[in-house]
Structures are given as C-alpha cells and as structure tokens.
Design a protein around this motif. Structure first.
Motif, mmCIF file in Angstrom:
data_model
loop_
_atom_site.group_PDB
_atom_site.id
_atom_site.type_symbol
_atom_site.label_atom_id
_atom_site.label_comp_id
_atom_site.label_asym_id
_atom_site.label_seq_id
_atom_site.Cartn_x
_atom_site.Cartn_y
_atom_site.Cartn_z
ATOM 1 N N ASP A 12 0.832 -1.201 0.000
ATOM 2 C CA ASP A 12 0.000 0.000 0.000
ATOM 3 C C ASP A 12 0.868 1.253 0.000
ATOM 4 O O ASP A 12 0.864 2.051 0.934
ATOM 5 C CB ASP A 12 -0.938 -0.002 1.205
ATOM 6 N N THR A 13 1.641 1.422 -1.042
ATOM 7 C CA THR A 13 2.531 2.561 -1.191
ATOM 8 C C THR A 13 2.711 2.857 -2.671
ATOM 9 O O THR A 13 2.484 1.985 -3.510
ATOM 10 C CB THR A 13 3.905 2.284 -0.534
ATOM 11 N N ASP A 14 3.116 4.072 -2.977
ATOM 12 C CA ASP A 14 3.381 4.440 -4.363
ATOM 13 C C ASP A 14 4.759 3.979 -4.819
ATOM 14 O O ASP A 14 5.111 4.134 -5.985
ATOM 15 C CB ASP A 14 3.295 5.960 -4.535
ATOM 16 N N TYR A 15 5.542 3.446 -3.908
ATOM 17 C CA TYR A 15 6.922 3.088 -4.220
ATOM 18 C C TYR A 15 7.120 1.582 -4.207
ATOM 19 O O TYR A 15 6.340 0.858 -3.609
ATOM 20 C CB TYR A 15 7.879 3.770 -3.241
ATOM 21 N N GLY A 16 8.185 1.132 -4.861
ATOM 22 C CA GLY A 16 8.426 -0.300 -4.915
ATOM 23 C C GLY A 16 9.831 -0.638 -5.358
ATOM 24 O O GLY A 16 10.016 -1.435 -6.262
ATOM 25 N N LEU A 17 10.833 -0.020 -4.734
ATOM 26 C CA LEU A 17 12.205 -0.321 -5.130
ATOM 27 C C LEU A 17 12.662 -1.648 -4.536
ATOM 28 O O LEU A 17 12.976 -2.588 -5.252
ATOM 29 C CB LEU A 17 13.151 0.800 -4.702
ATOM 30 N N THR A 18 12.679 -1.748 -3.225
ATOM 31 C CA THR A 18 13.217 -2.950 -2.600
ATOM 32 C C THR A 18 12.501 -3.252 -1.286
ATOM 33 O O THR A 18 11.928 -2.355 -0.674
ATOM 34 C CB THR A 18 14.740 -2.820 -2.365
ATOM 35 N N PRO A 52 26.935 -5.667 -9.487
ATOM 36 C CA PRO A 52 26.864 -5.225 -10.883
ATOM 37 C C PRO A 52 26.276 -6.238 -11.856
ATOM 38 O O PRO A 52 25.805 -5.867 -12.918
ATOM 39 C CB PRO A 52 28.317 -4.912 -11.239
ATOM 40 N N GLN A 53 26.241 -7.510 -11.515
ATOM 41 C CA GLN A 53 25.758 -8.530 -12.452
ATOM 42 C C GLN A 53 24.285 -8.848 -12.272
ATOM 43 O O GLN A 53 23.740 -9.668 -12.997
ATOM 44 C CB GLN A 53 26.602 -9.808 -12.340
ATOM 45 N N VAL A 54 23.602 -8.226 -11.323
ATOM 46 C CA VAL A 54 22.192 -8.522 -11.077
ATOM 47 C C VAL A 54 21.327 -7.313 -11.410
ATOM 48 O O VAL A 54 21.790 -6.181 -11.380
ATOM 49 C CB VAL A 54 21.956 -8.971 -9.616
ATOM 50 N N PRO A 55 20.054 -7.548 -11.740
ATOM 51 C CA PRO A 55 19.180 -6.425 -12.082
ATOM 52 C C PRO A 55 18.826 -5.603 -10.853
ATOM 53 O O PRO A 55 18.428 -6.145 -9.830
ATOM 54 C CB PRO A 55 17.934 -7.105 -12.655
ATOM 55 N N PHE A 56 18.988 -4.290 -10.941
ATOM 56 C CA PHE A 56 18.646 -3.390 -9.850
ATOM 57 C C PHE A 56 17.664 -2.365 -10.378
ATOM 58 O O PHE A 56 17.967 -1.653 -11.335
ATOM 59 C CB PHE A 56 19.896 -2.686 -9.317
ATOM 60 N N GLY A 57 16.485 -2.307 -9.820
ATOM 61 C CA GLY A 57 15.485 -1.337 -10.241
ATOM 62 C C GLY A 57 14.178 -1.581 -9.532
ATOM 63 O O GLY A 57 13.972 -2.619 -8.918
ATOM 64 N N GLY A 58 13.292 -0.595 -9.634
ATOM 65 C CA GLY A 58 12.042 -0.665 -8.898
ATOM 66 C C GLY A 58 10.824 -0.747 -9.787
ATOM 67 O O GLY A 58 10.914 -0.881 -11.002
ATOM 68 N N VAL A 59 9.675 -0.665 -9.139
ATOM 69 C CA VAL A 59 8.385 -0.622 -9.809
ATOM 70 C C VAL A 59 7.619 0.571 -9.248
ATOM 71 O O VAL A 59 8.074 1.223 -8.315
ATOM 72 C CB VAL A 59 7.594 -1.937 -9.613
ATOM 73 N N LYS A 60 6.471 0.834 -9.802
ATOM 74 C CA LYS A 60 5.626 1.960 -9.400
ATOM 75 C C LYS A 60 6.437 3.251 -9.497
ATOM 76 O O LYS A 60 7.158 3.440 -10.474
ATOM 77 C CB LYS A 60 5.030 1.726 -8.010
ATOM 78 N N ASP A 61 6.352 4.140 -8.495
ATOM 79 C CA ASP A 61 7.056 5.423 -8.551
ATOM 80 C C ASP A 61 8.535 5.320 -8.191
ATOM 81 O O ASP A 61 9.214 6.333 -8.048
ATOM 82 C CB ASP A 61 6.378 6.443 -7.631
ATOM 83 N N SER A 62 9.035 4.122 -8.044
ATOM 84 C CA SER A 62 10.457 3.940 -7.745
ATOM 85 C C SER A 62 11.290 3.814 -9.006
ATOM 86 O O SER A 62 12.468 3.499 -8.940
ATOM 87 C CB SER A 62 10.667 2.702 -6.868
#
Length: 93
Positions: A12-18, A52-62
């Motif tokens: 229940d948040t606008d963010y979704g990085l980690t 560095p070899q793994v995917p780093f990124g978020g979803v939603k407003d992240s």
C-alpha cells in the motif's frame, strides 16, 4: 498481524524499489516475497544489496528499468544488425 496484512501494508505505497522479509521459515519468506510489489526482494538479508551482475530497479514510482548485467544494457540500447563487407561489392554479382 498475519502474512496477508503485512503484505497488504507493504504493497500500500506508491513506491516499490526494494523490500526485505526476515523470518525463521524460508518457505514462508519466499511465499511473501512473491507477493510483494517491488523490483527487488531479499529474504533474510538487508534491503540494499547492489551487485553489478544482477538487475537493480524498482516498480511503481520507484522508477522504470533495470541497471546491472544484461538488463541494464537492454534498458538503454536497441538491438541492431550491422554488417561490413571486406570490399566494395558490385551488384549484380
């Protein structure tokens, strides 16, 4: 609080990085991790673990896209086919 409530609060948040799930039951942790709306989930580890070899990124407003490994390359490039002949060809052959 049960697992469903915890996942609902976390999502229940606008963010979704980690996110991180700390538990003594690894199966339960993985089940919860699958339900979390984040780009990265660590079970029994800290929320920030950048390699560095793994995917780093978020979803939603992240954010959008992934950095690291082939995912980062694919996010910022377009695959093309380019050829170079060794000498100038005369057409038709």
């Amino acid at each position: 609080m049960d697992d469903d409530q915890a996942v609902a609060i976390a999502n229940d948040t606008d963010y979704g990085l980690t996110a991180s799930v700390i538990t003594e039951d690894a199966r339960r942790g993985l089940a919860m991790a699958r339900r979390l709306g984040t780009g990265i989930v660590h079970v029994n580890n800290q929320t920030v673990d950048d390699e560095p070899q793994v995917p780093f990124g978020g979803v939603k407003d992240s954010g959008y896209g992934r950095f690291g490994g082939r995912w980062g390359v694919e996010a910022f490039t377009t695959t093309r086919w380019v050829t170079l002949a060794g000498q100038h060809n005369v057409f038709p052959y």
